[in-house]
Design a protein around this motif. Sequence first.
Motif, PDB file in Angstrom:
ATOM      1  N   ALA A 136       0.837  -1.211   0.000  1.00 34.61           N
ATOM      2  CA  ALA A 136       0.000   0.000   0.000  1.00 34.61           C
ATOM      3  C   ALA A 136       0.868   1.256   0.000  1.00 34.61           C
ATOM      4  CB  ALA A 136      -0.934  -0.008   1.205  1.00 34.61           C
ATOM      5  N   ALA A 137       2.003   1.211   0.676  1.00 30.29           N
ATOM      6  CA  ALA A 137       2.920   2.356   0.676  1.00 30.29           C
ATOM      7  C   ALA A 137       3.408   2.633  -0.746  1.00 30.29           C
ATOM      8  CB  ALA A 137       4.097   2.092   1.611  1.00 30.29           C
ATOM      9  N   GLY A 138       3.776   1.595  -1.475  1.00 32.40           N
ATOM     10  CA  GLY A 138       4.217   1.777  -2.859  1.00 32.40           C
ATOM     11  C   GLY A 138       3.108   2.329  -3.744  1.00 32.40           C
ATOM     12  N   VAL A 139       1.887   1.826  -3.558  1.00 32.58           N
ATOM     13  CA  VAL A 139       0.749   2.318  -4.345  1.00 32.58           C
ATOM     14  C   VAL A 139       0.488   3.791  -4.036  1.00 32.58           C
ATOM     15  CG1 VAL A 139      -1.744   2.095  -4.696  1.00 32.58           C
ATOM     16  CG2 VAL A 139      -0.312   0.058  -4.641  1.00 32.58           C
ATOM     17  N   MET A 140       0.526   4.155  -2.757  1.00 34.66           N
ATOM     18  CA  MET A 140       0.263   5.552  -2.393  1.00 34.66           C
ATOM     19  C   MET A 140       1.350   6.486  -2.917  1.00 34.66           C
ATOM     20  SD  MET A 140      -1.407   5.220   1.360  1.00 34.66           S
ATOM     21  CE  MET A 140      -1.865   6.928   1.472  1.00 34.66           C
ATOM     22  N   VAL A 141       2.584   6.048  -2.920  1.00 37.92           N
ATOM     23  CA  VAL A 141       3.664   6.860  -3.498  1.00 37.92           C
ATOM     24  C   VAL A 141       3.414   7.038  -4.995  1.00 37.92           C
ATOM     25  CG1 VAL A 141       6.127   6.874  -4.065  1.00 37.92           C
ATOM     26  CG2 VAL A 141       5.380   6.356  -1.744  1.00 37.92           C
ATOM     27  N   GLY A 142       2.933   6.004  -5.665  1.00 36.35           N
ATOM     28  CA  GLY A 142       2.594   6.112  -7.089  1.00 36.35           C
ATOM     29  C   GLY A 142       1.461   7.092  -7.330  1.00 36.35           C
ATOM     30  N   VAL A 143       0.448   7.080  -6.466  1.00 35.43           N
ATOM     31  CA  VAL A 143      -0.672   8.023  -6.603  1.00 35.43           C
ATOM     32  C   VAL A 143      -0.172   9.452  -6.459  1.00 35.43           C
ATOM     33  CG1 VAL A 143      -2.799   8.813  -5.496  1.00 35.43           C
ATOM     34  CG2 VAL A 143      -2.442   6.383  -5.885  1.00 35.43           C
ATOM     35  N   VAL A 144       0.656   9.694  -5.455  1.00 32.52           N
ATOM     36  CA  VAL A 144       1.197  11.041  -5.244  1.00 32.52           C
ATOM     37  C   VAL A 144       2.108  11.432  -6.416  1.00 32.52           C
ATOM     38  CG1 VAL A 144       2.685  12.425  -3.738  1.00 32.52           C
ATOM     39  CG2 VAL A 144       0.970  10.916  -2.759  1.00 32.52           C
ATOM     40  N   PHE A 145       2.879  10.470  -6.918  1.00 34.97           N
ATOM     41  CA  PHE A 145       3.747  10.743  -8.059  1.00 34.97           C
ATOM     42  C   PHE A 145       2.934  11.183  -9.277  1.00 34.97           C
ATOM     43  CE2 PHE A 145       5.660   9.038 -11.991  1.00 34.97           C
ATOM     44  CZ  PHE A 145       6.782   9.851 -12.044  1.00 34.97           C
ATOM     45  N   ASP A 146       1.843  10.463  -9.576  1.00 37.23           N
ATOM     46  CA  ASP A 146       0.999  10.850 -10.710  1.00 37.23           C
ATOM     47  C   ASP A 146       0.341  12.205 -10.485  1.00 37.23           C
ATOM     48  OD1 ASP A 146       1.486   8.897 -12.522  1.00 37.23           O
ATOM     49  OD2 ASP A 146      -0.273   7.690 -12.028  1.00 37.23           O
ATOM     50  N   PHE A 147      -0.043  12.482  -9.245  1.00 35.67           N
ATOM     51  CA  PHE A 147      -0.629  13.792  -8.947  1.00 35.67           C
ATOM     52  C   PHE A 147       0.365  14.900  -9.272  1.00 35.67           C
ATOM     53  CE2 PHE A 147      -1.047  17.308  -5.954  1.00 35.67           C
ATOM     54  CZ  PHE A 147      -2.293  17.781  -6.319  1.00 35.67           C
ATOM     55  N   PHE A 148       1.595  14.781  -8.775  1.00 34.56           N
ATOM     56  CA  PHE A 148       2.599  15.810  -9.043  1.00 34.56           C
ATOM     57  C   PHE A 148       2.945  15.881 -10.520  1.00 34.56           C
ATOM     58  CE2 PHE A 148       3.464  15.880  -4.480  1.00 34.56           C
ATOM     59  CZ  PHE A 148       3.678  17.232  -4.287  1.00 34.56           C
ATOM     60  N   ARG A 149       3.054  14.741 -11.158  1.00 35.19           N
ATOM     61  CA  ARG A 149       3.419  14.710 -12.582  1.00 35.19           C
ATOM     62  C   ARG A 149       2.355  15.381 -13.442  1.00 35.19           C
ATOM     63  NH1 ARG A 149       3.915   9.237 -15.966  1.00 35.19           N
ATOM     64  NH2 ARG A 149       1.858   9.066 -15.057  1.00 35.19           N
ATOM     65  N   THR A 150       1.084  15.048 -13.206  1.00 29.86           N
ATOM     66  CA  THR A 150       0.020  15.646 -14.023  1.00 29.86           C
ATOM     67  C   THR A 150      -0.163  17.123 -13.699  1.00 29.86           C
ATOM     68  OG1 THR A 150      -1.641  14.888 -12.438  1.00 29.86           O
ATOM     69  CG2 THR A 150      -1.243  13.510 -14.382  1.00 29.86           C
ATOM     70  N   PHE A 151      -0.028  17.475 -12.431  1.00 27.06           N
ATOM     71  CA  PHE A 151      -0.164  18.894 -12.063  1.00 27.06           C
ATOM     72  C   PHE A 151       0.950  19.715 -12.692  1.00 27.06           C
ATOM     73  CE2 PHE A 151       0.041  22.577  -9.255  1.00 27.06           C
ATOM     74  CZ  PHE A 151      -1.284  22.964  -9.278  1.00 27.06           C
ATOM     75  N   ARG A 152       2.171  19.180 -12.694  1.00 26.11           N
ATOM     76  CA  ARG A 152       3.306  19.878 -13.308  1.00 26.11           C
ATOM     77  C   ARG A 152       3.082  20.041 -14.814  1.00 26.11           C
ATOM     78  NH1 ARG A 152       8.380  16.743 -12.197  1.00 26.11           N
ATOM     79  NH2 ARG A 152       7.547  15.405 -13.815  1.00 26.11           N
ATOM     80  N   ARG A 153       2.577  19.007 -15.463  1.00 22.68           N
ATOM     81  CA  ARG A 153       2.310  19.083 -16.906  1.00 22.68           C
ATOM     82  C   ARG A 153       1.178  20.063 -17.190  1.00 22.68           C
ATOM     83  NH1 ARG A 153       0.867  13.702 -20.020  1.00 22.68           N
ATOM     84  NH2 ARG A 153      -1.058  13.980 -18.883  1.00 22.68           N
TER      85      ARG A 153
END
Length: 164
Positions: A8-25
């Motif tokens: 679950a920790a890995g999944v949550m890090v992935g969710v946060v990563f996609d949030f930052f990536r899409t927001f930056r784009r």
Amino acid sequence: MTFFWVIAAGVMVGVVFDFFRTFRRWQGWGPIVTFGGDILFSLVALLILYRLFFRANALAFRFYNVWGSLLGLILYLRVLSRYLTRGYLMVYQMIANLLKLFVRGIMIPFRGLVLLMRPPYAILRWFSLLSYRIGEHIIYRPLLGLPMAIKEWWRQMWPPRTNG
């Protein structure tokens, strides 16, 4: 149960990563702001890993912590990432549209004020231009001929010259 929290920790890090990536784009960040966003992402990911590793095994570092979180991240990136990325972009677009609608709502009184002030402004503009043209005719035009009038007056003060 411990391995579940690590995944679950890995999944949550992935969710946060996609949030930052899409927001930056979506925002079109430059390199300096991207660096700051990456630092912020790293801190948020560290906090997530800390909290979930603490829940999993009281921060006792085990080899399965690394493999489980990587497994959770890879599972997230392969299965859910594309759907959540589209969802984030749709949410950002919806927020942008709502903000535009809100700004338009705020601008309604100002547009009404502009509409009400158009006739007085037009009258004031016309009167200002009329005053300028009258002043130009009364003051500026006579000033253009002043140097010539002064030269003529100066010539009249002296007797005529004779070449002789």
